[in-house]
Each structure stands twice: as structure tokens, then as C-alpha cells.
Design an enzyme around this catalytic site. Structure first.
Site, PDB file in Angstrom:
ATOM      1  N   CYS A  55       0.872  -1.176   0.083  1.00 25.53           N
ATOM      2  CA  CYS A  55      -0.027  -0.025   0.061  1.00 25.53           C
ATOM      3  C   CYS A  55       1.086   1.187   0.008  1.00 25.53           C
ATOM      4  O   CYS A  55       2.058   1.250   0.424  1.00 25.53           O
ATOM      5  CB  CYS A  55      -0.862   0.130   1.223  1.00 25.53           C
ATOM      6  N   ASN A  69      -0.276   0.746   5.736  1.00 26.54           N
ATOM      7  CA  ASN A  69       0.635   0.095   4.830  1.00 26.54           C
ATOM      8  C   ASN A  69       1.540  -0.746   5.657  1.00 26.54           C
ATOM      9  O   ASN A  69       2.290  -0.563   6.707  1.00 26.54           O
ATOM     10  CB  ASN A  69       1.775   1.073   4.242  1.00 26.54           C
ATOM     11  N   GLY A  70       1.544  -2.233   5.382  1.00 32.29           N
ATOM     12  CA  GLY A  70       2.362  -3.152   6.074  1.00 32.29           C
ATOM     13  C   GLY A  70       1.349  -4.577   6.275  1.00 32.29           C
ATOM     14  O   GLY A  70       0.189  -4.651   5.785  1.00 32.29           O
ATOM     15  N   TYR A  72      13.636  -2.675  -5.629  1.00 35.45           N
ATOM     16  CA  TYR A  72      12.614  -2.721  -6.492  1.00 35.45           C
ATOM     17  C   TYR A  72      11.348  -1.919  -6.295  1.00 35.45           C
ATOM     18  O   TYR A  72      10.931  -1.346  -6.914  1.00 35.45           O
ATOM     19  CB  TYR A  72      12.050  -4.216  -6.494  1.00 35.45           C
TER      20      TYR A  72
END
Ligand code: SF4
Length: 486
Positions: free
Chosen positions: A5, A106-107, A263
Site C-alpha cells: 500500500c 501500509n504493512g 525494487y
């Protein structure tokens, strides 16, 4: 591999906070493409707009124009827990009494089941980590009462966060808001990034922003101020940011995901004080020193392999060239399930430049080797186009373990490097030689002395313990008999 996210938050009275959030989310689109949403407060109430799809699909000018406010948070989602469906889109909103709050995450938590059980929730009631956190915060808010506040002047939500956060395990970079403030939190290991930016000059700030990655700050016209520290809670209102580290010294142990550098993060993102693009070039330079090879041309697999390929060419002295053209309009190859469909997807996405390739010994540089689908298809294309030799160089170590902190890595049976020797993989891919960047060189390339990293998917050593029940919840056992890359 997919990032989980992207999160964004802004406090900027007098500015169009919905438009700023839209622009910030657009800059973070690479971190999640399944759903997008924002919550906006006009100082009295919170309005949430979210839906499945890309940021540009969910929002248009009319929607943005209908969201006046002074502060907002936003979220782009790719699901690693919870289904890809509307009810799991974020931000999640919860009303408590006459007030409310919204949350974006996020996570990935590693103790979701334990927390749900301790809170007396029935199995299956909580659909995602964000749902669970919202439930826990709502209970803490109700317990604390409307007059409660915290030492940072963050009102009842600060008190609820202080009550709930210590019980969370795993990775969480959060943005939250009530009607008057935006909050940012990073877990004590700092597994996922989060940074702070400022609108206007330092001596007379005009507002503040939080973002998963610094380019989202650039794009909304904010100046990068600093990373939010692992374990830090930031409260931002019209008076600016105030913050505190909530976890004791011994529990703060920075381990930023090393794959952000390889990445996930945009090349123009600043992490640990450097732009990621420079780190990727240095990865290529160090890769060139590890196992030199005689060749006529170095090329990168578009687009994520290109910076390391440039570094490889510079250090080796072998000319850099373009060997593949990428269709700019193609979707992601991993959308299509099944190995053959994925390989076909690579062919639709990439096409060789035959005159650049024919008769040449080529060094192909890519950032990571997951299933090997892309690389195998690329090698076949280069051979068809007349390459005299193909040497594959990968600017990260072999990926062999699952991630429990919010990155979607295929099951271990599908990881081409898991349980197989380099020679076996080289034979499967059809290359003349294969070399991975070592972990030591990867850390050296990042050039952040003393910084901590998570590299669990490369080493199998997890910085936050992962309960057995979570480790075994999916079938990730290495099978020596499973077909390579299947
Ligand atoms: S396990 Fe790998 S992908 Fe997951 S946080 Fe750690 S380094 Fe990143």
C-alpha cells in the site's frame, strides 16, 4: 512481488487538500493498484470517498471539487491480507459517539489472530488488519471518553493510539485523522517507509504532509523534512507537527525493508538520506566486480533492471545498449495466473531489438529473480534474435523466503531460487552464466552506514518474530520435486 500500500496525509488550511491528496496518491500509485480512497475533514466532519481501481478511476474533477476541507488522508491498496473487494478499501472510517476517525495502513500485522481473540472478536468478523486496528481504536476511544487527550495535544485519538499501538506486532506505517488532526505512526522496526514534508518556508510553514515516499511530497509542492523515525507517533494540526517515540529504546530496532531499495520504491525516492536510483546504479557497479565476464553489450530488463545495468556497464567498461522495447501501454504481467499465461504476458510486454542483439554476447541485468518467468522468456527472445551468449546478472541476492510484513511474495515452491543451485537455475533459464549480488554488496550499495534492514526473504531471519500459526497458514514448504518456476 507487489508492494502492499501507499499512504498520504495532509494538513493545509487554505489549500485544496483533496486535490493535494489526489496528487500524492497518484505519485504513490505503484504501491497499490487495486483500490484508492481518501478521507477529508472540513474541521467539523469527515467525508470518505473510496472505490476499487486506480486513483484516476476512483476520482475525477467533480469528486475532488465536492471535498472541501482543511486536512485529509489517502490510501492506495494492494491486498496482502483481506480480499480485493470494496469493503477492504481504505481509508477505513469509524464513528465513535459524535466524533469519528479514519485510518490507512501500509504493512502487515503478525498477531492479528491473537489480537482479535484477546478483544473477544468472533473468528471471521475482522476482514483485514485495518479493520482490526479500527475496531481496537474505537473501543479504546469509547473507553477513554470524548474529553481525553494525550501529551502531544492529540485529543482522544492520541490516547487511543497510545493504548493500542504497543499491542501491535509486525509492520505498520499508518496515517490516521480525526476532524482536527492528522496522525502518522511507524512501527518500532520501521519496516515500511513514511516521511514528513512541509509546505512553505521553514520560518512560516503553510501546511504539512506525510507520505510513504518522498516523490509524493515533491509532486504536491512540499519540501522533504525527514523520515518519520521507527516507533514515532506524529500529531499534526494547524499548529504544526509534534511527535514522540512511543516504544522504549530496547524495542526500537530499525529494519527498513531492503527491497524498497531493490525494487519497490520509486527511483526518485529518498530513503536513509539517498535517492534510490543512485543505490540501484551502485548495485550494478558492485555486481560487475563480483564475476567479470567478456561481453559486447550490457542491457537492463525494462524498466526496473535499467539503473543497475547502467552501473554494471560503467564499472565493467562494456557498452550499455538497449536490447528490449517495452510496450508502454501494457498491464502488469503478474495479473495473469499460470506460468504459460505469465510467459505470454512477458512477450506482449517486451520485444527484442534484433539489430542490437544479433551476434553479440549480452549481459542482461535484472533487479530480482522471483519465479524466473520474465527472465526465461527474455533469454528465449534474445536467443531467437541471434544473441551469441546471454549472461544474467541479478542485482539482489536469491529470494528464498516468504514475507510476512506486507509484501506479496509467491509461495516458496514458486520461487525459482528456493532449494535450487545456481547452476540448476541457470540451466532452467537457458543462460550461459548467472550471478546474484551478494547481501554484503547490496548493503554497501545502499550506502547508509549503521542503518538497519530487513532482509528476511533473502536470509530467512525475521526481525519481528512470526508466530508458527502465521508461518504455516499458507503452504510455503520447499518441495524438491516441484517443477522449477511452476
Ligand atoms: S521479508 Fe523481504 S520483502 Fe518483506 S519486509 Fe523483509 S526484506 Fe522486505
Amino acid at each position: 512481488m507487489r508492494e502492499a500500500c501507499g499512504v498520504f496525509g495532509v494538513v493545509a488550511p487554505g489549500k485544496d487538500v483533496a486535490q493535494l491528496t489526489y496528487d500524492g496518491l497518484y505519485a504513490l500509485q505503484h504501491r497499490g493498484q487495486e483500490s484508492a480512497g481518501m478521507a477529508v475533514s472540513d474541521g467539523q466532519s469527515i467525508t470518505v470517498v473510496k472505490d476499487m481501481g486506480l486513483v484516476t478511476t476512483v476520482f475525477d474533477e467533480r469528486t475532488i471539487a465536492c471535498l472541501p476541507g482543511v486536512l485529509a488522508i489517502g490510501h492506495t491498496r494492494y491486498s496482502t491480507t483481506g480480499a480485493s473487494e470494496w469493503r477492504n478499501a481504505q481509508p477505513v472510517f469509524r464513528g465513535v459517539g459524535s466524533a469519528g476517525f479514519a485510518l490507512g495502513h501500509n504493512g502487515n500485522l503478525t498477531n492479528t489472530a491473537d489480537l482479535a481473540e484477546e478483544a473477544g472478536m468472533l473468528p471471521g468478523v475482522v476482514a483485514s488488519d485495518s479493520d482490526l486496528m479500527t475496531e481496537l481504536l474505537a473501543v479504546a476511544l469509547a473507553d477513554a471518553g470524548p474529553g481525553a487527550t494525550g501529551p502531544l495535544g492529540g485529543g482522544p485519538l492520541e490516547g487511543a493510539l497510545r493504548a493500542v499501538l504497543p499491542s501491535l506486532r509486525g509492520a505498520f506505517s499508518l496515517v490516521l485523522m480525526d476532524e482536527h488532526r492528522v496522525f502518522g505512526v511507524r512501527d518500532p522496526h520501521g519496516l515500511r517507509p513514511l516521511c514528513l514534508g512541509r509546505f512553505g518556508p521553514a520560518e512560516a510553514p503553510e501546511g504539512w504532509a506525510l507520505a510513504s515516499e518522498s516523490p509524493a511530497l515533491d509532486i504536491v509542492g512540499a519540501t522533504f523534512v525527514r523520515d518519520i523515525a521507527p516507533g514515532e507517533l506524529v500529531v499534526i494540526d494547524a499548529d504544526g507537527p509534534r511527535s514522540a517515540v512511543l516504544w522504549p529504546d530496547g524495542e526500537v530496532d530499525p529494519h527498513l525493508c531492503i527491497f524498497e531499495f531493490v525494487y519497490f520504491a520509486r527511483p526518485d525516492t529518498r530513503l536513509y538520506g539517498h535517492e534510490v536510483h543512485g543505490a540501484r546504479r551502485r548495485m550494478g557497479e558492485l555486481l560487475a566486480t563480483q564475476r567479470p565476464v567478456e561481453a559486447d553489450m550490457v542491457m537492463g530488463v525494462p524498466e526496473s533492471g535499467v539503473p543497475a545495468a547502467e552501473g554494471y556497464a560503467r564499472r565493467s567498461g562494456i557498452p550499455y545498449g538497449q536490447g528490449l522495447v517495452k510496450n508502454r501501454y501494457i498491464g502488469r504481467t503478474f495479473i495473469t495466473p499460470g506460468q504459460k499465461a505469465r510467459a505470454d504476458g512477458v512477450r506482449r510486454k517486451l520485444n527484442p531489438l534484433r539489430e542490437n542483439i544479433a551476434g553479440k554476447r549480452i549481459v542482461v541485468v535484472d533487479d530480482s529473480l522471483v519465479r524466473g518467468t520474465t527472465q526465461r522468456a527474455v533469454v528465449a527472445m534474445l536467443r531467437d534474435a541471434g544473441a551469441a551468449a546471454v549472461h544474467l546478472r541479478v542485482s539482489s541476492p536469491p529470494l528464498m523466503w516468504p514475507c510476512f510484513y506486507g509484501i506479496d511474495i509467491p509461495d516458496q515452491q514458486q520461487l525459482v531460487a528456493a532449494g535450487r543451485s545456481t547452476d540448476e537455475i541457470a540451466a532452467y533459464l537457458g543462460v550461459d552464466s548467472l550471478e546474484y549480488l551478494t547481501l554484503e554488496h547490496l548493503v554497501e550499495a545502499i550506502d547508509a552506514p549503521g542503518a538497519g534492514f530487513c532482509s528476511a526473504c533473502l536470509t530467512g531471519t525475521y526481525p519481528v518474530p512470526v508466530p508458527v500459526a502465521v508461518r504455516t497458514s499458507t503452504d510455503r514448504t520447499v518441495s524438491a520435486t516441484s517443477p522449477v518456476g511452476a
